[in-house]
Design a protein around this motif. Structure first.
Motif, PDB file in Angstrom:
ATOM      1  N   ALA A 287       0.834  -1.123   0.173  1.00 54.77           N
ATOM      2  CA  ALA A 287       0.032   0.065   0.018  1.00 54.77           C
ATOM      3  C   ALA A 287       0.814   1.228   0.118  1.00 54.77           C
ATOM      4  O   ALA A 287       0.320   2.211  -0.596  1.00 54.77           O
ATOM      5  N   ALA A 288       2.085   1.247   0.580  1.00 49.54           N
ATOM      6  CA  ALA A 288       3.137   2.336   0.735  1.00 49.54           C
ATOM      7  C   ALA A 288       3.584   2.424  -0.479  1.00 49.54           C
ATOM      8  O   ALA A 288       4.005   3.695  -0.972  1.00 49.54           O
ATOM      9  N   LEU A 289       3.758   1.380  -1.384  1.00 48.18           N
ATOM     10  CA  LEU A 289       4.485   1.626  -2.780  1.00 48.18           C
ATOM     11  C   LEU A 289       3.376   2.005  -3.777  1.00 48.18           C
ATOM     12  O   LEU A 289       3.890   2.729  -4.891  1.00 48.18           O
ATOM     13  N   VAL A 290       1.962   1.722  -3.760  1.00 49.78           N
ATOM     14  CA  VAL A 290       0.998   1.995  -4.604  1.00 49.78           C
ATOM     15  C   VAL A 290       1.074   3.553  -5.187  1.00 49.78           C
ATOM     16  O   VAL A 290       1.168   3.503  -6.728  1.00 49.78           O
ATOM     17  N   PRO A 291       1.256   4.470  -4.222  1.00 49.04           N
ATOM     18  CA  PRO A 291       1.121   5.889  -4.833  1.00 49.04           C
ATOM     19  C   PRO A 291       2.393   6.181  -5.818  1.00 49.04           C
ATOM     20  O   PRO A 291       2.611   7.113  -6.567  1.00 49.04           O
ATOM     21  N   HIS A 292       3.403   5.297  -5.602  1.00 46.75           N
ATOM     22  CA  HIS A 292       4.570   5.819  -6.360  1.00 46.75           C
ATOM     23  C   HIS A 292       4.596   4.865  -7.775  1.00 46.75           C
ATOM     24  O   HIS A 292       5.308   5.454  -8.741  1.00 46.75           O
ATOM     25  N   MET A 293       3.946   3.609  -7.598  1.00 44.93           N
ATOM     26  CA  MET A 293       4.343   2.925  -8.723  1.00 44.93           C
ATOM     27  C   MET A 293       3.149   2.091  -9.461  1.00 44.93           C
ATOM     28  O   MET A 293       3.046   1.388 -10.139  1.00 44.93           O
ATOM     29  N   GLY A 294       1.914   2.477  -8.887  1.00 37.02           N
ATOM     30  CA  GLY A 294       0.689   1.945  -9.212  1.00 37.02           C
ATOM     31  C   GLY A 294       0.431   0.362  -8.375  1.00 37.02           C
ATOM     32  O   GLY A 294       1.409  -0.051  -8.180  1.00 37.02           O
ATOM     33  N   LEU A 295      -0.676   0.127  -8.615  1.00 35.88           N
ATOM     34  CA  LEU A 295      -1.016  -1.204  -7.800  1.00 35.88           C
ATOM     35  C   LEU A 295      -0.182  -2.373  -8.623  1.00 35.88           C
ATOM     36  O   LEU A 295       0.250  -3.355  -7.782  1.00 35.88           O
ATOM     37  N   ARG A 296      -0.466  -2.549 -10.001  1.00 35.75           N
ATOM     38  CA  ARG A 296       0.254  -3.565 -10.384  1.00 35.75           C
ATOM     39  C   ARG A 296       1.620  -3.938 -10.101  1.00 35.75           C
ATOM     40  O   ARG A 296       1.867  -4.846  -9.746  1.00 35.75           O
ATOM     41  N   ASP A 297       2.485  -2.862 -10.318  1.00 40.97           N
ATOM     42  CA  ASP A 297       4.009  -2.947 -10.220  1.00 40.97           C
ATOM     43  C   ASP A 297       4.157  -3.139  -8.759  1.00 40.97           C
ATOM     44  O   ASP A 297       5.137  -4.009  -8.425  1.00 40.97           O
TER      45      ASP A 297
END
Length: 289
Positions: free
Chosen positions: A144-154
């Motif tokens: 969830a912390a990564l989603v804003p930076h690279m999108g859900l799929r990645d």
């Protein structure tokens, strides 16, 4: 195996947890496994309560060897803020039970063995679920912390790669530890089960963008309005490069430009996802015009 159904929520055992229950009971440790079941149920019930605060409905709670899974009607992973709060709530509940066990141990000496086991079990469950491995709580928080930076799929595929490596290492260490007498048989069983859970996450990862789109359409139907994110791309751009730019809570409109910046066509997020599903993510966006 279904245990009960409470207010529309099905409570079920995973078959492997049932095997562990029988093994513990046969070894004369019935109250220990019953207490573990209660702790896991509280852990998952806390997830359910917090999820309901975000308006999400729960279909099922499944008790697993390393914890449990609360299966929601809404895809939680496409709302990063909600996923973080729901994921953290389970380990927090275990830590509160640890504090309760410490208080009980200091005030009710007659049950000292039970309180010690309760404290150790809650610490073990909280620590294990904090590991950065999907589908554990720690893995969900990190994704969830990564989603804003690279999108859900990645973000999902990054966590799957991390989880695969860590789960393999845990399986090797637990088997070696069992062989050397450092760990009991539960450790390798749980680690192997976790490796299987990571593999299942890998199989389901391809559906993450489609689930994200379904959630956006649902939000649009409820709220009647949704923010739009515009993307400008060349006709030779592959669909994967576009999908990687998709973010939660916004609907994407893609402007396909020619060599001099003129608009050749306009595609919706739905058209991109449908095209990727039909033709694959490696085709150029020109093929969808």
């Amino acid at each position: 195996m279904t245990l009960a159904k409470i207010q529309g929520v099905r409570i079920a055992f995973d078959n492997l947890f049932l095997v562990l229950f029988i093994v513990y009971a046969w070894a004369g440790l019935l109250w220990e496994i019953a207490l573990i079941f209660g702790i896991v149920l509280i852990h998952e019930a806390t997830h359910v309560i917090v999820a309901s605060c975000y308006g999400m409905k729960v279909d099922e709670i499944e008790i697993l060897p390393f914890g449990g899974v609360a299966r929601l009607q809404d895809p939680l992973e496409i709302d990063p803020a909600a996923e973080i709060m729901v994921a953290l709530s389970g380990p927090v509940a275990n830590l509160l039970l640890v504090l309760g066990g410490i208080w009980c141990a200091s005030n009710f000496k007659v049950f000292e063995g039970i309180w010690d086991f309760m404290i150790e079990s809650n610490l073990a469950l909280a620590t294990f679920n904090a590991l950065p491995i999907l589908p554990l709580d720690g893995g969900r928080v990190l994704r969830a912390a990564l989603v804003p930076h690279m999108g859900l799929r990645d973000a999902t595929f990054v966590m799957i790669r991390v989880g695969s490596i860590l789960s393999i290492l845990l399986a090797i260490l637990s088997i070696v530890g069992f062989a050397l007498g450092w760990l009991n048989v539960t450790a390798p069983i749980v680690s192997i089960f976790l490796l299987g859970a990571v593999t299942k996450e890998r199989r389901q990862a391809g559906f993450t963008q489609a689930k994200q789109l379904v959630r956006k359409i649902g939000a649009l139907n409820r709220e009647r309005v949704l923010s739009v994110e515009a993307l400008a791309v060349r006709g030779s751009t592959h669909l994967m490069a576009i999908i990687r730019r998709f973010v939660p809570h916004k609907y994407h409109v893609i402007f396909v430009l020619d060599e001099v910046g003129g608009v050749k066509g306009i595609l919706s997020e739905d058209a991109i996802i449908s095209g990727a599903t039909r033709y694959g993510v490696d085709i150029s966006v020109d093929r969808l015009l």
